[in-house]
Scaffold this active site. Structure first.
Site: not given
Ligand code: EPZ
Length: 418
Positions: A22-23, A93, A117, A122-126, A305, A397
């Protein structure tokens, strides 16, 4: 809403084939936006997250056909939008992975902040740090990230944390940037390598994927390609944990054993005999196994995971284990549910201390996220009596036909409406 009813106690026996990862599939699907020529992706796992990503691509104007259950053809030649609304982005995500390709191809994108999840902030700053370094203007307006640029240019970007998603997003944007981009402290997960291989098949020029430094030399355009997604290493590890928990004899096939090494090394430390072949791993029945300490780390460390699934297994070990979760701040939600089944788990911040016991007992439990749900299935298969697991949409999922595959291994599992 549906639930699983599992009657524990039957050792799993037989052979199970692992689906595509999936990933790896999610970033590759997003990367189809980078070309106006048709792309075919094979071994795509037909999961709810995959269909959610396809809804996002269709909403952007992509035409998608599916000649086979796990083969998806994507045509992004006529994009009609560059915005992803919350209703679609909030479902997973991985939705955020379309930002880089859209910015590179369309020079403008608006996407609602991602869902995912409940395992952490789950930041997105990077992700945004990379796009800004490549010349994009980024702002957060009413919960939507709006990014635009005249033309992305190469940059050297240091990731404060080897973020999988940020590495994927920045790499996918850099393939069409003017000049050379270097991602330092990049994530090295196998899914990054698979995405890089797919992008190179489309004509991108990428070196270093799988190491902590990835170099991308931008090109004018990408062409169509056909690519087969790597097998799911987390699904493989989940099957191994389930087999050992039930004292079973299971051959997990259609895998790349090297990618599962962090898990097989841990199982060997637990004195669990394994036969490892070119594309399979087989467990041998054991009646007891050692407790071990585990710390989750970026690849090639032990994968976060697999933490929930191994924790469930360690509830049946012959000693005391210490689990340290270093990646996500809230990834012990399975612990409370496992304790309802008789497990002994004490949480202190990022650590969980598990005292193994001879057996668990069936109970009514609830899946809180994808991998926590998988952990509850493993515990239920080993427990005495019946277990009812609700909210199994989380499990759907990330695992293709989990109940059907379990039944072929002799498990007593039913899917029923809540
Ligand atoms: C990917 O999530 C996977 N999801 C996750 O799998 C996996 O657990 C995770 O990588 C780690 O391996 C997909 O590939 C769709 P991250 P992602 O960015 O990309 C920090 C599953 O069960 N961070 O590596 O969101 C932050 O602390 C799912 O299949 C920043 O600080 O993971 C975060 O906790 C769950 N800033 C940590 O990195 C950023 O901009 C790991 O995040 C991004 C991340």
């Amino acid at each position: 809403m549906e639930k699983f009813i599992i009657r524990g106690g039957a050792p799993l026996c037989g052979t199970v084939s692992v689906s595509g990862a999936k990933n790896a599939a999610l970033p590759c699907l997003a990367a189809c936006l980078l070309t106006d020529e048709p792309v075919t992706l094979c071994r795509i796992p037909p999961l709810s997250d995959i269909f959610a990503m396809c809804d996002i691509l269709s909403g952007l104007g992509c035409r998608i056909s599916r000649p086979f259950a796990d083969e998806f053809c994507i045509d992004a030649s006529h994009l009609t939008a560059c915005a992803v609304p919350y209703e679609l982005a909030g479902r997973l995500r991985g939705s955020f992975l379309v930002l880089g390709p859209l910015l590179a191809r369309h020079k403008k994108v608006s996407i609602a902040m991602p869902g995912g999840c409940a395992i952490g902030a789950r930041p997105i700053d990077l992700h945004l740090k990379g796009f800004i370094a490549m010349g994009a203007t980024v702002q957060n307006t009413n919960g939507c990230i709006e990014a635009s640029c005249r033309q992305l240019h190469g940059a050297t970007i240091y990731l404060d944390f080897p973020s999988v998603g940020a590495t994927e997003n920045i790499m996918s944007a850099a393939v069409l940037a003017q000049g050379e981009t270097i991602i330092e402290n990049a994530a090295a997960e196998p899914e990054i390598v698979d995405l890089a291989n797919f992008l190179c098949r489309m004509g991108a020029r990428i070196t270093g994927a799988g190491t902590d430094t990835i170099t991308i030399r931008g090109v004018e355009r990408l062409h169509g390609a056909r690519h087969t997604i790597i097998p799911d290493r987390i699904e493989a590890g989940t099957w191994l944990a389930a087999a050992v928990a039930t004292g079973g004899d299971v051959t997990v096939t259609n895998i790349i054993p090297d990618y599962v090494k962090p898990m097989t090394a841990k199982l060997s430390e637990m004195n669990i005999p394994l036969t490892i072949g070119e594309d399979f791993i087989r467990t041998k029945p054991v009646s007891s196994f050692k407790a071990v300490d585990v710390k989750t780390l970026p690849y090639p460390g032990f994968p976060t995971d697999m933490q929930s699934q191994l924790s469930a297994l360690l509830c049946l070990s012959d000693g005391i284990s210490m689990i340290t979760e270093t990646i996500f701040e809230n990834r012990f939600m399975h612990a409370g549910e496992l304790c309802r089944m008789g497990a002994s788990i004490k949480i202190a911040g990022r650590n969980a201390v598990i005292e193994g016991s001879k057996s668990l007992s069936g109970a009514k439990v609830k899946a809180s996220d994808l991998r926590a749900g998988a952990a509850l299935v493993i515990a239920a298969l080993a427990a005495k009596g019946d277990t009812e697991i609700s909210d199994i949409y989380h499990i759907d999922r990330g695992y293709v036909a989990l109940d059907a595959k379990l039944r072929t291994l002799g498990a007593s599992i039913k899917r029923e409406p809540e």
